[in-house]
Design a protein around this motif. Structure first.
Motif, PDB file in Angstrom:
ATOM      1  N   ARG A   1       1.012   4.047  -3.040  1.00 57.34           N
ATOM      2  CA  ARG A   1       0.671   5.446  -2.780  1.00 57.34           C
ATOM      3  C   ARG A   1       1.848   6.359  -3.078  1.00 57.34           C
ATOM      4  O   ARG A   1       1.697   7.444  -3.637  1.00 57.34           O
ATOM      5  CB  ARG A   1       0.214   5.611  -1.334  1.00 57.34           C
ATOM      6  CG  ARG A   1      -1.154   4.988  -1.059  1.00 57.34           C
ATOM      7  CD  ARG A   1      -1.701   5.409   0.299  1.00 57.34           C
ATOM      8  NE  ARG A   1      -3.021   4.830   0.501  1.00 57.34           N
ATOM      9  CZ  ARG A   1      -3.270   3.780   1.265  1.00 57.34           C
ATOM     10  NH1 ARG A   1      -2.284   3.196   1.915  1.00 57.34           N
ATOM     11  NH2 ARG A   1      -4.496   3.312   1.397  1.00 57.34           N
TER      12      ARG A   1
ATOM     13  N   VAL B   1      -6.454   6.340  -3.476  1.00 54.93           N
ATOM     14  CA  VAL B   1      -5.001   6.377  -3.353  1.00 54.93           C
ATOM     15  C   VAL B   1      -4.566   7.385  -2.294  1.00 54.93           C
ATOM     16  O   VAL B   1      -3.639   7.142  -1.508  1.00 54.93           O
ATOM     17  CB  VAL B   1      -4.349   6.716  -4.711  1.00 54.93           C
ATOM     18  CG1 VAL B   1      -2.868   7.043  -4.546  1.00 54.93           C
ATOM     19  CG2 VAL B   1      -4.497   5.549  -5.681  1.00 54.93           C
TER      20      VAL B   1
ATOM     21  N   ALA C   1      -5.608   0.677  -1.852  1.00 55.21           N
ATOM     22  CA  ALA C   1      -4.609   1.110  -2.831  1.00 55.21           C
ATOM     23  C   ALA C   1      -4.785   0.357  -4.146  1.00 55.21           C
ATOM     24  O   ALA C   1      -4.726   0.944  -5.233  1.00 55.21           O
ATOM     25  CB  ALA C   1      -3.204   0.894  -2.284  1.00 55.21           C
TER      26      ALA C   1
ATOM     27  N   ALA D   1       0.828  -1.210   0.000  1.00 51.80           N
ATOM     28  CA  ALA D   1       0.000   0.000   0.000  1.00 51.80           C
ATOM     29  C   ALA D   1       0.862   1.259   0.000  1.00 51.80           C
ATOM     30  O   ALA D   1       0.591   2.217  -0.735  1.00 51.80           O
ATOM     31  CB  ALA D   1      -0.939  -0.001   1.202  1.00 51.80           C
TER      32      ALA D   1
END
Length: 429
Positions: free
Chosen positions: A99, A425, A374, A95
């Protein structure tokens, strides 16, 4: 000690703080490849007095051979693979990796998409001529954003394959691309060609992983094999000479990508690796490195807005009743540097206006959180920007659609997918 501006670093600060271990040549390749793509779009535009935008390569087919040097998008995806490998190894939480890589990419993209949506609504009534062309064209480069988002999403599993198989992982992707072309051209299997949007570009991306591990040791062999392969496929196969899409062609090397384009990408990767020594020495100069750092800070904004700038220049010329010379005529060539300079100036102005969103303010460290938001965010934004690249903003009021993975999608729907993905996101918890 470098001077800080609030919580953000200036280009001079970043250049001064660059660690000695950073591969500056990769940063140079990133900037140079996008700059060549932008310049290529400006050079290929053949605009006529009635507002039609043609392709110079169709007017002068002999120039298509230049795409074997100037179609450098594979270099950008190769550089992306190198950067993604290093980035994921430094923060292996999925994740957080997604991001970190996607946030800076999506922010200027979302702003571009929203601004053009708001502009497109009042422009619908004047949808003819150059206005109608602009509404269709400005979103086309977003396909590149969609492919890059897919590369980010697939980096962790592909890195695992790379660690286990090395060159074998690249060979599997390249072999898959070859098999797709056999099914497409020899056996006539429908729709299979779209698999090469993933297989071809991910194979180029995989070369970046090999570069990160120092395993591209014989670049001359890579360049030679790629160039020979592309030449043989074009000479004896169903592949066109141009490595960019041409209007009206039955087969395109770009959309969807072909094995010939993959060979072209391999040749380019070998070529830029052969130039690694002089390129590294060039970017070691303080002034050059500061310029590269500054350009990297606004590269995506410039890429997103460069077609807008070009069309604005031509629109202003037509509004002033300036007669545009016939494409490829002597006067057209004579005025080309002026038109390119004007497009560059307008692009620089748009960069000044919109560049702030490209470098988000630093955030304090937090737990990475679950991967599901995500993953969903990247998927939605990927589908959204690909949809926008296909629909454009023409026909907003009539519900114009394009087919995205067998489903019809309108521009408002594609924009909604992009916004939803971006919000997921940005979500931290």
């Amino acid at each position: 000690m470098p001077t800080r501006t609030g919580t953000r670093l200036t280009a001079r600060d970043l250049a001064a703080d660059t660690p000695a271990t950073r591969d500056r040549y990769i940063d140079l390749l990133r900037v140079a490849s996008l700059a060549v793509v932008v310049l290529g779009h400006w050079l290929m535009a053949a605009v006529t007095d009635d507002g039609r935008v043609g392709n110079l390569l169709a007017v002068v087919p002999g120039l298509q051979v230049l795409t074997w040097v100037l179609q450098v998008m594979p270099v950008f995806f190769f550089v992306g693979g190198f950067a993604h490998a290093l980035s994921y190894r430094s923060r292996p939480a999925y994740a957080e990796f997604v991001r970190g890589r996607v946030r800076r990419l999506l922010r200027p993209t979302v702003l571009f998409a929203v601004v053009w949506f708001l502009l497109a609504l009042p422009l619908q009534s004047g949808g003819g001529g150059l206005t109608g062309t602009a509404l269709r064209l400005v979103t086309q480069p977003l396909w590149f954003i969609g492919i890059y988002l897919a590369m980010v999403a697939f980096t962790p599993p592909l890195l695992r394959l790379h660690r286990r198989w090395g060159w074998g992982a690249f060979a599997a992707l390249a072999g898959g691309a070859a098999a797709v072309d056999v099914l497409r051209f020899a056996l006539g299997v429908p729709y299979v060609e779209f698999l090469n949007f993933a297989l071809v570009w991910l194979a180029v991306h995989q070369l970046g992983f090999l570069r990160a591990d120092g395993r591209l040791r014989v670049p001359w062999a890579l360049a030679g094999a790629g160039l020979a392969g592309a030449a043989a496929l074009v000479a004896f196969g169903p592949y066109p000479l141009s490595m960019v899409g041409m209007p009206g062609e039955k087969v395109s090397n770009m959309a969807p990508p072909t094995l010939a384009l993959l060979c072209h990408g391999v040749w380019l990767v070998g070529a830029v690796e052969l130039l690694r020594g002089p390129g590294t020495r060039l970017v070691a100069r303080a002034r050059v490195w500061r310029a590269v750092v500054a350009a990297n800070g606004v590269a995506m904004t410039a890429f997103l807005w460069h077609l807008t700038a070009m069309l604005a220049v031509y629109g202003a010329l037509l509004a002033l009743d300036v007669r545009l010379p016939d494409p490829a005529s002597p006067s057209w060539w004579a005025w080309l540097p002026v038109r390119v300079a004007l497009a560059a100036a307008v692009t620089a102005l748009l960069v000044v206006v919109f560049r702030a969103v490209e470098r988000p303010a630093p955030r304090p460290p937090r737990p990475a959180g679950p991967a599901a938001p995500a993953v969903l965010g990247v998927t939605l934004s990927l589908l959204g920007v690909l949809g926008l690249s296909m629909t454009g903003y023409g026909g907003l009021l009539t519900g114009r659609t394009a087919t995205l993975i067998a489903l019809p999608v309108t521009a408002p729907q594609a924009l909604a997918l992009t916004l939803a993905g971006w919000l997921l996101v940005e979500l931290r918890r």
